[in-house]
Motif scaffolding. Structure first.
Motif, PDB file in Angstrom:
ATOM      1  N   ASP A  65      -9.294  -9.774   3.480  1.00  0.00           N
ATOM      2  CA  ASP A  65     -10.571 -10.258   3.258  1.00  0.00           C
ATOM      3  C   ASP A  65     -10.649 -11.128   2.164  1.00  0.00           C
ATOM      4  O   ASP A  65      -9.287 -11.678   1.797  1.00  0.00           O
ATOM      5  N   LYS A  82      -1.538   0.911  12.904  1.00  0.00           N
ATOM      6  CA  LYS A  82      -2.468   0.710  11.872  1.00  0.00           C
ATOM      7  C   LYS A  82      -3.189  -0.676  12.170  1.00  0.00           C
ATOM      8  O   LYS A  82      -2.806  -1.472  12.957  1.00  0.00           O
ATOM      9  N   GLN A 131     -17.276  -0.496  11.525  1.00  0.00           N
ATOM     10  CA  GLN A 131     -16.606   0.257  10.198  1.00  0.00           C
ATOM     11  C   GLN A 131     -15.290   0.886  10.545  1.00  0.00           C
ATOM     12  O   GLN A 131     -14.804   1.593   9.924  1.00  0.00           O
ATOM     13  N   VAL A 162      -6.690  -5.249   7.231  1.00  0.00           N
ATOM     14  CA  VAL A 162      -7.948  -5.624   7.118  1.00  0.00           C
ATOM     15  C   VAL A 162      -7.764  -6.587   5.804  1.00  0.00           C
ATOM     16  O   VAL A 162      -7.369  -6.422   5.003  1.00  0.00           O
ATOM     17  N   GLN A 220     -14.529 -10.722   7.156  1.00  0.00           N
ATOM     18  CA  GLN A 220     -13.150 -10.160   7.344  1.00  0.00           C
ATOM     19  C   GLN A 220     -12.310 -10.342   8.471  1.00  0.00           C
ATOM     20  O   GLN A 220     -12.882 -11.062   9.461  1.00  0.00           O
ATOM     21  N   PHE A 253       0.791  -1.023   0.042  1.00  0.00           N
ATOM     22  CA  PHE A 253      -0.129  -0.151  -0.175  1.00  0.00           C
ATOM     23  C   PHE A 253       0.870   1.152  -0.103  1.00  0.00           C
ATOM     24  O   PHE A 253       0.451   2.394   0.265  1.00  0.00           O
ATOM     25  N   ILE A 275      -6.827  -6.006   1.921  1.00  0.00           N
ATOM     26  CA  ILE A 275      -7.288  -5.105   1.086  1.00  0.00           C
ATOM     27  C   ILE A 275      -7.470  -3.737   1.601  1.00  0.00           C
ATOM     28  O   ILE A 275      -7.693  -2.868   0.872  1.00  0.00           O
ATOM     29  N   LYS A 276      -6.963  -3.359   2.898  1.00  0.00           N
ATOM     30  CA  LYS A 276      -6.831  -2.284   3.512  1.00  0.00           C
ATOM     31  C   LYS A 276      -5.912  -2.109   4.490  1.00  0.00           C
ATOM     32  O   LYS A 276      -5.883  -3.069   5.301  1.00  0.00           O
ATOM     33  N   LEU A 277      -5.277  -0.842   4.471  1.00  0.00           N
ATOM     34  CA  LEU A 277      -4.522  -0.548   5.617  1.00  0.00           C
ATOM     35  C   LEU A 277      -4.872   0.780   6.442  1.00  0.00           C
ATOM     36  O   LEU A 277      -4.552   1.884   5.674  1.00  0.00           O
ATOM     37  N   THR A 278      -5.326   0.710   7.413  1.00  0.00           N
ATOM     38  CA  THR A 278      -6.260   1.782   8.002  1.00  0.00           C
ATOM     39  C   THR A 278      -5.319   2.326   9.129  1.00  0.00           C
ATOM     40  O   THR A 278      -4.682   1.803  10.082  1.00  0.00           O
TER      41      THR A 278
END
Length: 531
Positions: A175, A170, A231, A173, A161, A143, A196-199
């Motif tokens: 999935d 961080k 969320q 996520v 997930q 990412f 699918i995501k790095l928050t």
């Protein structure tokens, strides 16, 4: 679900697993097992990981299966109610995946698991064909952001997930992803897991990640606790407890009771500001503290505080089943070792305990510190019996009472012996500094009191690495003057390491020494001649 609230797991490094029953009966293979307030093992698995011990363990939501990690290298699934002493399934992990130190079941499907090391997350799926796992790829280039080291992982409570917390603050996520070119029938978990995501959620490193009801809960190195919804929107947080880095958190099995007045609960940080009603929880920190937080009223209770640093001193009470333990962080604790019960503790801020000693009557507990200070405490309350002394020239290494509790002697790292005397002052017994002496030129290994022959007067001896056995004349000593009766060189080449009195089996008194050449020598206590 009932089984899930009754059992607790204990594992040790020798690969021995215990399933403990806190306080309720349960049927195990047709046998009723009862326990009152003590925790009684209801099943033991021997040699689960004999080669390297158990590194992590988890229990499924229905409490039928256990999973163990053998020092991060071997994963085993156990059906603990079965008399079989072998795992149902097991798999060896590749060394390249690192030391897997955390594992957890999917609460909605016990056939799915997730584990992680600091650098790799693994997803597992087991069925009648065996136990399979996959290692999805994730680097800083995935990412174009720094990921950090992984701490803990958890499955999402609302979808398929999974999430992993990192030291970079961080949340990763994961999935189930099926490439368009692949038939849906071949998209079988866990091999289709992908990040699918790095928050980014905060600046500080995350140490704990778990789920409670409909919230994700994170803890960090600053002792902060944060709650997120499904969320990953922040709902509430606790940052005012002033804790150290949090290592674990556990929520109560009992849901929060519906209260007529919710004003005692904190408000969520959402727009509507509804009362934030959660379960009570317990957490432990890196500085060896365990706390209980009552959500209603946000009440914090300290359940346990152990030594944060090395334990330097330990001593037993002369007549009661008590043991005092002193640590480098200044924590002094007294335990009843017969009932394994903690009794009392005291913290000396900014100080490090180096040695401890009870007097023969068990009324006093003396403590020597690395800053040269000496405390004489009441052995029951641990309160000061007198003002602290600071006459030692360096860190106190040895401390001892005389047989009649009238003298206290210490040795320090500057090769000095210091003596304190109990006196009658204002019709009350107290302690005063008598004298000190730089009596050795190498470290002092032992300092002991004895009793003069044909008398009840105490005698004091010290032994140093300089091979000198020094006996002091307490009767001729006065304020600021510590008299020496004699000095004897008791070794030629060997270095003496310790000194002790030989039991009084004969009218003749003896002392024992041990040296660095693995020899024990017996000396006449009067002539200092080796027997």
């Amino acid at each position: 679900a009932v089984f899930g609230i009754l059992f607790e797991l204990v594992c040790n490094s020798s690969g021995l697993l215990f399933l403990l029953l806190p306080h309720a009966p349960v049927m195990v293979k047709g046998m009723t097992v009862y326990a009152s307030f003590c925790r009684i093992p209801v099943h033991t698995i021997f040699d689960s990981h004999p080669e390297d011990g158990v590194g992590a363990i988890a229990i499924s939501q229905d409490a039928k299966y256990l999973v163990t990690l053998g020092a991060g290298k071997r994963v085993c699934i156990w059906k603990w109610t079965s008399p079989e002493e072998k795992p149902v399934y097991s798999v060896e992990l590749q060394p390249a995946f690192g030391y897997q130190n955390y594992i957890v079941f999917n609460p909605k499907n016990h056939k799915e698991l997730v584990s992680n090391s600091k650098t790799q997350v693994l997803f597992y799926l087991w069925d009648s064909t065996g136990l399979q796992y996959s290692a999805p790829h994730l680097t800083d280039r995935t990412f174009n952001k720094t990921v950090g080291l992984f701490s803990q992982s958890v499955f999402h409570f609302g979808n398929l997930q999974a999430l992993t917390a990192t030291s970079g603050g961080k949340l990763v996520v994961w999935d189930a992803v099926c490439p368009p070119s692949m038939p849906a029938s071949l998209c079988v978990k866990p091999h289709n897991r992908k990040a699918i995501k790095l928050t980014y959620v905060q600046k500080d490193a995350l140490t704990v990640l778990t789920a409670s009801d409909s919230y994700f809960v994170t803890c960090d190195v600053k002792g902060h606790i944060k709650f997120y919804d499904g969320q990953l929107q922040l709902v509430n947080w606790y940052s005012h407890f002033k804790l150290g880095p949090i290592q674990s958190i556990s929520f109560s099995k009992n849901p929060p009771s519906p209260a007529s007045n919710n004003s005692d609960y904190s408000s969520s940080c959402t727009i509507n500001g509804q009362p934030f009603i959660i379960r009570n929880f317990i957490l432990s920190t890196l500085d060896a503290t365990v706390l209980h937080i009552t959500a209603e009223g946000t009440k914090l209770d300290k359940l346990m505080e152990e030594a944060k640093e090395a334990v330097n001193a330990i001593v037993c009470h002369p007549s009661q089943p008590l043991i005092a333990i002193g640590s480098h962080c200044g924590l002094l604790k007294v335990w009843d070792y017969m009932q394994t019960k903690y009794l009392i503790s005291r913290i000396f801020p900014g100080a490090s305990i180096q040695c401890l000693s009870y007097d023969p009557e068990g009324s006093f507990l003396a403590a020597g510190f690395t800053d040269g200070s000496v405390y004489i405490l009441d052995s029951i309350s641990l309160e000061d019996d007198c003002k602290e002394f600071k006459y030692s020239r360096g860190p106190v290494t040895q401390i001892s009472f005389s047989h009649d509790s009238q003298y206290l002697a210490t040795a320090d790292e500057k090769y000095s012996v210091t003596v304190y005397k109990r006196i009658l002052k204002n019709c009350e017994r107290s302690w005063e500094h008598l004298a000190g002496l730089h009596s050795h030129y190498k470290p002092i290994r032992s300092i002991i009191f004895g009793v003069l022959l044909d008398s009840d007067q105490p005698r004091l001896l010290s032994l140093g690495e300089d091979r000198l056995l020094v006996e002091y004349d307490l009767g001729s000593s006065s304020k600021e003057y510590l008299a020496v009766l004699r000095r004897d060189c008791i070794e030629q080449r060997a270095v003496p390491m310790c000194l002790a009195w030989y039991p009084l089996f004969t009218p003749e008194a003896f002392i024992l020494t041990a040296n660095d050449q693995y020899k024990i020598k017996l000396y006449n206590a009067t002539t200092k001649m080796c027997r």
